[in-house]
Design an enzyme around this catalytic site. Structure first.
Site, mmCIF file in Angstrom:
data_model
loop_
_atom_site.group_PDB
_atom_site.id
_atom_site.type_symbol
_atom_site.label_atom_id
_atom_site.label_comp_id
_atom_site.label_asym_id
_atom_site.label_seq_id
_atom_site.Cartn_x
_atom_site.Cartn_y
_atom_site.Cartn_z
ATOM 1 N N ASN A 8 3.194 -3.810 -2.226
ATOM 2 C CA ASN A 8 3.600 -5.191 -1.945
ATOM 3 C C ASN A 8 3.956 -5.294 -0.466
ATOM 4 O O ASN A 8 5.012 -4.813 -0.048
ATOM 5 C CB ASN A 8 4.817 -5.535 -2.834
ATOM 6 N N TRP A 9 3.086 -5.919 0.298
ATOM 7 C CA TRP A 9 3.302 -5.992 1.747
ATOM 8 C C TRP A 9 4.310 -7.062 2.150
ATOM 9 O O TRP A 9 4.688 -7.136 3.319
ATOM 10 C CB TRP A 9 1.965 -6.235 2.454
ATOM 11 N N LYS A 10 4.696 -7.917 1.228
ATOM 12 C CA LYS A 10 5.635 -9.009 1.549
ATOM 13 C C LYS A 10 5.140 -9.774 2.781
ATOM 14 O O LYS A 10 3.927 -9.936 2.948
ATOM 15 C CB LYS A 10 7.053 -8.445 1.743
ATOM 16 N N HIS A 98 9.139 -11.623 -8.666
ATOM 17 C CA HIS A 98 9.729 -10.631 -7.768
ATOM 18 C C HIS A 98 11.158 -11.042 -7.424
ATOM 19 O O HIS A 98 11.461 -12.229 -7.310
ATOM 20 C CB HIS A 98 8.891 -10.510 -6.491
ATOM 21 N N GLU A 100 12.770 -11.157 -4.779
ATOM 22 C CA GLU A 100 12.939 -12.057 -3.625
ATOM 23 C C GLU A 100 12.582 -13.492 -3.992
ATOM 24 O O GLU A 100 13.171 -14.445 -3.481
ATOM 25 C CB GLU A 100 12.105 -11.534 -2.444
ATOM 26 N N GLU A 169 12.288 -3.381 -11.342
ATOM 27 C CA GLU A 169 12.768 -3.224 -9.974
ATOM 28 C C GLU A 169 14.233 -3.634 -9.885
ATOM 29 O O GLU A 169 14.543 -4.833 -9.756
ATOM 30 C CB GLU A 169 11.949 -4.112 -9.023
ATOM 31 N N GLY A 175 14.301 -2.350 -0.951
ATOM 32 C CA GLY A 175 14.443 -2.419 0.506
ATOM 33 C C GLY A 175 15.747 -1.844 1.030
ATOM 34 O O GLY A 175 16.097 -2.049 2.186
ATOM 35 N N SER A 212 12.583 1.059 -3.314
ATOM 36 C CA SER A 212 12.721 2.220 -2.425
ATOM 37 C C SER A 212 11.937 3.444 -2.883
ATOM 38 O O SER A 212 12.408 4.570 -2.736
ATOM 39 C CB SER A 212 14.208 2.552 -2.204
ATOM 40 N N GLY A 233 7.116 -1.348 -1.711
ATOM 41 C CA GLY A 233 7.174 -2.284 -0.586
ATOM 42 C C GLY A 233 6.972 -1.555 0.724
ATOM 43 O O GLY A 233 5.851 -1.202 1.104
ATOM 44 N N GLY A 234 8.069 -1.274 1.422
ATOM 45 C CA GLY A 234 8.039 -0.703 2.770
ATOM 46 C C GLY A 234 7.078 0.465 2.952
ATOM 47 O O GLY A 234 6.296 0.500 3.911
HETATM 48 P P1 PGA Z 1 10.729 -1.483 -1.357
HETATM 49 O O1 PGA Z 1 10.231 -2.837 -2.081
HETATM 50 O O2 PGA Z 1 9.780 -0.385 -1.816
HETATM 51 O O3 PGA Z 1 10.615 -1.753 0.111
HETATM 52 O O4 PGA Z 1 12.112 -1.226 -1.818
HETATM 53 C C1 PGA Z 1 9.782 -2.824 -3.407
HETATM 54 C C2 PGA Z 1 9.388 -4.220 -3.835
HETATM 55 O O5 PGA Z 1 10.029 -5.181 -3.383
HETATM 56 O O6 PGA Z 1 8.472 -4.408 -4.635
#
Ligand code: PGA
Length: 247
Positions: A8-10, A98, A100, A169, A175, A212, A233-234
């Site tokens: 997930n590149w956000k 998600h 966010e 999640e 994050g 994470s 994500g990251g």
């Molecule tokens: P993260 O994000 O790996 O940067 O914690 C995961 C996600 O939001 O799907």
């Protein structure tokens, strides 16, 4: 059960960075891999990533997904895109619910349910994201929260088991660099598996863990019985890390 690694590149990566990502990814892409891979870029880059995956020869192993859609077919929804548009651009998956979207953009459970239903009705495979906040974990209502999100998110009349994946999640792990322990993640994913077997008798819905996930903890998380892969994500922004976790 297959393995999954979804990135997930956000709201990260511009066109030049995406070109470089695919170039580097293709140069060390595994010849044979049993892992189902997908990248979720910002939607303005859907077509670019689909094109790059094809031209770099990785499209049969790596799919492209959309980070969000609106539940309506079309209309006066400034700034939104429909399921049809995402499909038209080559998306094969969507991410719905998600944390966010829930916590930063205030998406309600009703809206999330409508989005999942809209995706399923058009055959867009959907990753329903669920997870508790730190406050909910501390209050001991992790499972109540996750169960409520599952019940609501999968309440639509068009839901089909083969279009659904679930990502657990925990909000406090996203994050933050602080992943859930493999045992804690397994406990919730095991309960999700049990719940899903009641909701979809006889079908196997993949369960991913996210929050994470990095090269140095992916193996211990992915070795858990009820974790079929990761939503990352990251660490998915770097092709080397992405492929390490695939392996
Ligand atoms: P993260 O994000 O790996 O940067 O914690 C995961 C996600 O939001 O799907």
């Amino acid at each position: 059960m297959k393995n999954y690694l979804f990135g997930n590149w956000k709201m990260n990566m511009n066109g030049a960075e995406i070109d470089r990502f695919f170039h580097d990814l293709a140069s060390s892409f595994p010849e044979k891999s049993e892992t189902v891979m997908a990248i979720f870029p910002p939607f303005v880059y859907l077509e670019r990533t689909v094109r790059l995956a094809k031209s770099m020869g990785v499209a049969d192993k790596l799919s492209i997904g959309v980070q969000n859609v609106h539940e309506a077919d079309k209309g006066a929804y400034t700034g939104e895109i429909s399921v049809e548009m995402a499909l038209d651009c080559g998306a094969e998956y969507s991410l719905i619910g998600h944390s966010e979207r829930r916590h930063v953009f205030g998406e309600s459970e009703e809206r999330i349910a409508a989005k999942v239903n809209a995706c399923c009705s058009r055959g867009l495979r959907t990753v329903l994201c669920v997870g508790e906040t730190l406050e909910e974990r501390d209050r001991g209502v992790t499972w109540e929260t996750v169960e409520r999100q599952l019940k609501s998110g999968l309440s639509g009349d068009k839901i089909q088991s083969d279009s659904i994946l679930v990502a657990y999640e925990p909000v406090w792990a996203i994050g933050t660099g602080r992943s859930a322990s493999p045992e804690d993640a397994q406990e919730v994913c095991g309960a999700i598996r049990k719940w899903l077997s009641g909701r979809f008798a006889g079908a196997t819905v993949p369960i991913l863990y996210g929050g994470s996930v990095k090269p140095d903890n992916s193996e211990s998380l992915f070795s858990m019985t009820d974790i079929d892969g990761g939503l990352v994500g990251g660490a998915s922004l770097d092709p080397g890390s992405f492929l390490y976790m695939v392996r």
